[in-house]
Design a protein around this motif. Sequence first.
Motif, PDB file in Angstrom:
ATOM      1  N   HIS A 622     -11.169  -0.875  -6.939  1.00 43.51           N
ATOM      2  CA  HIS A 622     -10.993   0.209  -5.966  1.00 43.51           C
ATOM      3  C   HIS A 622     -10.522  -0.342  -4.625  1.00 43.51           C
ATOM      4  N   ARG A 623     -11.145  -1.425  -4.182  1.00 43.13           N
ATOM      5  CA  ARG A 623     -10.753  -2.036  -2.905  1.00 43.13           C
ATOM      6  C   ARG A 623      -9.293  -2.503  -2.935  1.00 43.13           C
ATOM      7  N   GLY A 624      -8.919  -3.182  -4.033  1.00 41.16           N
ATOM      8  CA  GLY A 624      -7.562  -3.706  -4.133  1.00 41.16           C
ATOM      9  C   GLY A 624      -6.520  -2.614  -4.143  1.00 41.16           C
ATOM     10  N   LEU A 625      -6.764  -1.559  -4.893  1.00 38.91           N
ATOM     11  CA  LEU A 625      -5.798  -0.457  -4.973  1.00 38.91           C
ATOM     12  C   LEU A 625      -5.710   0.305  -3.653  1.00 38.91           C
ATOM     13  N   SER A 626      -6.841   0.466  -2.978  1.00 38.48           N
ATOM     14  CA  SER A 626      -6.826   1.162  -1.687  1.00 38.48           C
ATOM     15  C   SER A 626      -5.949   0.425  -0.688  1.00 38.48           C
ATOM     16  N   LYS A 627      -6.086  -0.904  -0.657  1.00 32.48           N
ATOM     17  CA  LYS A 627      -5.269  -1.702   0.264  1.00 32.48           C
ATOM     18  C   LYS A 627      -3.797  -1.634  -0.107  1.00 32.48           C
ATOM     19  N   LEU A 628      -3.516  -1.683  -1.403  1.00 34.46           N
ATOM     20  CA  LEU A 628      -2.132  -1.614  -1.874  1.00 34.46           C
ATOM     21  C   LEU A 628      -1.490  -0.288  -1.474  1.00 34.46           C
ATOM     22  N   LYS A 629      -2.239   0.772  -1.597  1.00 29.55           N
ATOM     23  CA  LYS A 629      -1.712   2.104  -1.281  1.00 29.55           C
ATOM     24  C   LYS A 629      -1.426   2.250   0.210  1.00 29.55           C
ATOM     25  N   ASN A 670       4.384 -10.913   1.850  1.00 28.43           N
ATOM     26  CA  ASN A 670       3.057 -10.607   1.316  1.00 28.43           C
ATOM     27  C   ASN A 670       3.055  -9.540   0.235  1.00 28.43           C
ATOM     28  N   ILE A 671       4.219  -9.118  -0.230  1.00 30.65           N
ATOM     29  CA  ILE A 671       4.229  -8.117  -1.295  1.00 30.65           C
ATOM     30  C   ILE A 671       3.694  -8.776  -2.565  1.00 30.65           C
ATOM     31  N   PRO A 672       2.646  -8.207  -3.169  1.00 29.24           N
ATOM     32  CA  PRO A 672       1.986  -8.880  -4.306  1.00 29.24           C
ATOM     33  C   PRO A 672       2.937  -9.071  -5.483  1.00 29.24           C
ATOM     34  N   ILE A 673       2.672 -10.128  -6.246  1.00 23.91           N
ATOM     35  CA  ILE A 673       3.483 -10.381  -7.439  1.00 23.91           C
ATOM     36  C   ILE A 673       2.622 -10.607  -8.675  1.00 23.91           C
ATOM     37  N   ARG A 674       1.352 -10.948  -8.477  1.00 24.71           N
ATOM     38  CA  ARG A 674       0.530 -11.307  -9.632  1.00 24.71           C
ATOM     39  C   ARG A 674      -0.012 -10.084 -10.373  1.00 24.71           C
ATOM     40  N   SER A 675      -0.243  -8.978  -9.670  1.00 23.61           N
ATOM     41  CA  SER A 675      -0.815  -7.805 -10.325  1.00 23.61           C
ATOM     42  C   SER A 675       0.290  -6.876 -10.808  1.00 23.61           C
ATOM     43  N   ALA A 676      -0.026  -6.058 -11.808  1.00 20.20           N
ATOM     44  CA  ALA A 676       0.948  -5.098 -12.332  1.00 20.20           C
ATOM     45  C   ALA A 676       1.352  -4.103 -11.256  1.00 20.20           C
ATOM     46  N   GLU A 677       0.376  -3.690 -10.431  1.00 19.18           N
ATOM     47  CA  GLU A 677       0.684  -2.734  -9.372  1.00 19.18           C
ATOM     48  C   GLU A 677       1.608  -3.352  -8.326  1.00 19.18           C
ATOM     49  N   GLY A 678       1.376  -4.636  -8.017  1.00 22.13           N
ATOM     50  CA  GLY A 678       2.241  -5.313  -7.066  1.00 22.13           C
ATOM     51  C   GLY A 678       3.655  -5.446  -7.587  1.00 22.13           C
ATOM     52  N   ARG A 679       3.776  -5.745  -8.869  1.00 21.12           N
ATOM     53  CA  ARG A 679       5.117  -5.856  -9.444  1.00 21.12           C
ATOM     54  C   ARG A 679       5.827  -4.508  -9.454  1.00 21.12           C
ATOM     55  N   ARG A 680       5.072  -3.446  -9.589  1.00 21.50           N
ATOM     56  CA  ARG A 680       5.696  -2.114  -9.538  1.00 21.50           C
ATOM     57  C   ARG A 680       6.283  -1.834  -8.160  1.00 21.50           C
ATOM     58  N   ILE A 681       5.637  -2.367  -7.104  1.00 22.24           N
ATOM     59  CA  ILE A 681       6.201  -2.208  -5.754  1.00 22.24           C
ATOM     60  C   ILE A 681       7.550  -2.913  -5.687  1.00 22.24           C
ATOM     61  N   ARG A 682       7.638  -4.091  -6.287  1.00 23.45           N
ATOM     62  CA  ARG A 682       8.912  -4.803  -6.309  1.00 23.45           C
ATOM     63  C   ARG A 682       9.968  -4.047  -7.116  1.00 23.45           C
ATOM     64  N   GLN A 683       9.513  -3.261  -8.065  1.00 27.65           N
ATOM     65  CA  GLN A 683      10.467  -2.459  -8.837  1.00 27.65           C
ATOM     66  C   GLN A 683      11.126  -1.382  -7.981  1.00 27.65           C
ATOM     67  N   ALA A 684      10.506  -1.048  -6.852  1.00 31.12           N
ATOM     68  CA  ALA A 684      11.082  -0.041  -5.964  1.00 31.12           C
ATOM     69  C   ALA A 684      12.194  -0.620  -5.096  1.00 31.12           C
TER      70      ALA A 684
END
Length: 920
Positions: A622-629, A670-684
């Motif tokens: 929850h903490r990680g996703l909140s920060k990502l959002k 600092n855009i994440p690369i290790r998590s699936a959610e971070g990689r989805r940001i790179r897909q944008a």
Amino acid sequence: MSEQHPSLILVDGSSYLYRAFFASQQADMRTKEGFPTGAVRVVTSMLRSLIKQYPKSPVVVVFDAKGKTFRDELFAEYKAQRPSMPDDLRLQIEPIHDIIRAMGLPLLMVDGVEADDVIGTLARQASAQAMSTLISTGDKDMAQLVDEHVTLINTMNDVRMDAAGVQEKYGIPPELVIDLLALMGDKVDNIPGVPGVGEKTALGLLQGIGGIAALYENLDKIATLGFRGAKTMAKKLQENREAAELSYLLATIKTDVELDQGVTDFGLPTPDNEKLQELFGRFSFRSWIQELGTSSRAQSIAQAAADATAGTVATEPSQIEYETLLEQADLDRWVSALKASSLFAFDTETTSLDSMQAELVGVSFAIEPGRAAYVPLAHDYVGAPEQLDRAAVLAQLKPLLEDASLAKVGQHIKYDMNVLARYGIKLQGVAFDTMLESYVLNSVVTRHDMDSLADLYLGQQTVHFEDIAGKGKKQLTFNQIALEQAAPYAAEDADITLRLHQVLHARLSEEGSLLQVFEEIEKPLIPVLSRIERNGALVDANLLGKQSVEIGERLVTLEREAFELAGRPFNLSSPKQLQQIFYEEQKLPILKKTPKGAPSTAEEVLQELALDYPLPKLILEHRGLSKLKSTYTDKLPLMINPTTGRIHTSYHQAITATGRLSSTDPNLQNIPIRSAEGRRIRQAFIAPEGYRLVAADYSQIELRIMAHLSQDPGLLSAFAKGEDIHRATAAEVFKVALDQVSIEQRRSAKAINFGLIYGMSAFGLGKQLGIGRNEAQQYIDHYFATYPGVQRYMDDIREKARAQGYVETVFGRRLYLPEINASNGMRRQGAERTAINAPMQGTAADIIKRAMVQVAQWLDDAGLDVRVIMQVHDELVFEVREDLVDAFVPEVKARMAAAAKLDVPLLVEAGVGLHWDEAH
């Protein structure tokens, strides 16, 4: 404490002596006769800044007295191994004392005690009377004095620390700082401490049980604390109790020193300006002489002294002449002068710090020290005078600004380059940038903004933007500022820039390798970065919006699942509620306690609990996703430029100590690369229609640089053969055949390879691999036995850093280490780790910068339909027309690989895709 006017300011003069000396050492400030003045200038500048910032507060300066102290009687070996004071610093102590006295400041030195003890006594007296006290120091030991009335300030970086700040920085409250120091000890001061107790172990003990007294009352509880080695720690403490208690006495600042003056006896300073004039003249501080502006007799004394020590830090103009150009004839006269000059300073004034949206308000020039002009173009406040037409002025200046043969100097001139580009002007002929000249000269001596540089190198307090525009929500934009204030401010910017260049370039020229770093790496990178920033990156806002919605839904689901696991609703962000649910209701094991004794819910505790329990795992997700959002999926769409439809980051050349670029708004690094959610940001981050993204990055570049620097035969051979370096290391360390290395062994070898160059300890490696400290130490020992050149390099670079105060990259960039000989063990060890890693990080930074310049030149020469859109760590990202991709990829890999000639090959990997994640 009153931020504006503390009741008392106590300056730890002894703390700043060494830091001032090493911070100014590279600049090597001296009089004509060779007398060193760097520490004198920095300490004096610090005091002047304090007085200016707190004009209504008494300031007391405290130094160590000569001779032994009561601590030497307690422990004969106290500070016995501290290196002797450098001769150049010893020479400057008396002049510093003379200037302090002439400034009208009380200067205290008390026999038998240290400066800390005098400050501690005064601080406690002041606190007892509820007087707000500010202690100016760089010494961590002083944190033990912080309370509700006492705050620390590090004047060299303006960082303040109250009780909450001590807790945040050190993980303990001020009242446990002495215990921390006593447990850890200090090698330089020869405070013994408890053998085998480092910072993390000490914090574990203090956070888990309490101070030294509490530890010895609860030895039986230490084994339950949960950190590695806890089971044997009680015995170790018992065996070394005498050393611990002695260390506690040595680390404790004395607060009952007998003093001739009390805290109420100090008033505001009454400076002796004539004496200051004479002293400033003797040491060639001419700008400070002018600021004093006292009697003609004092000026005569000062001028005579200044004449006797000609060859000062800077060329001071005999008079200041700033013009405001409102008539065409005046502008024509200046344009003619600019065309005839060998070098002129140039600066823009705008409505915004965002160069992609800033409107040009005016421009300024300087052609010689003290002579500058401002051309207002768009001041639109009520009553503003008529100004020259902006379009007409820019048309007249365009040939001059685009003439590559006319040399120009600016301060952070990339910003001006970007602004002018929006008005159709391609700024050329950039010969110098004072921000970068300062950065290359010494990246850590100061911030590299113009005001800080003017203070350090010219001894001049400039007009700050806030002085004329105000602060906060009511701050004016430059077009709203009256010309009476705006014009001198703008002209001063150009004048100071020119004068700074004269000083900084002279210093760079004395060090050929540094001048080469500026000329061959930093300066040619300016237009390259400018173009990358203006190119921007295309972002799919709809995809990010969709991801935000999905993350939001996932957060709701996680919250509901957490409620079910807890058996009731609660605030997932509340440590207090988490403590109650985890430890009182669900009876989870207490792995660590806060300084106040409460069970901890810190990140590392949750990570360990998450291995065995579902609720902490949910909380972490929850903490990680909140920060990502909040940081990315919600924010990035709002940063799309309405004109270009792209995101335009700003790259900074003069922020990191090692030479690496950083970026802001957004921070692409600092855009994440290790998590699936971070990689989805790179897909944008997508390619335009008809194009592809190509991501090219250096493989294992810092390990390859380590092989080159250490000249270890094993590493050189592995890279020369093209072996998987982590597999090769695993084979050597674990004594197995190369083809028999397991995935787990390779993972361990990778952690060792990267961990050691970042100074990782056996404790840290063990924690990362999930093994015991002894086993981790065995891995490290095997590694150094396999690659003895690495151990030799690390030992040699530490010694070299201690001897000369800096380390260098392959290309000659220097990183100064002012803490390398610090008496505080933690700061010294941090500097030693930096000494090992900085040459690798800095060389990697130099290599990719060189590659960016060479690739940009190739693209320009070839006229290819290719744009560089991002630089992230060791990676370059390009937009490439579809039909060019196959030919482009091998070419760019070869050119990046050729950016440096090392004793091992540089390997560049490249990927292609419709979006960044696919290309990476």
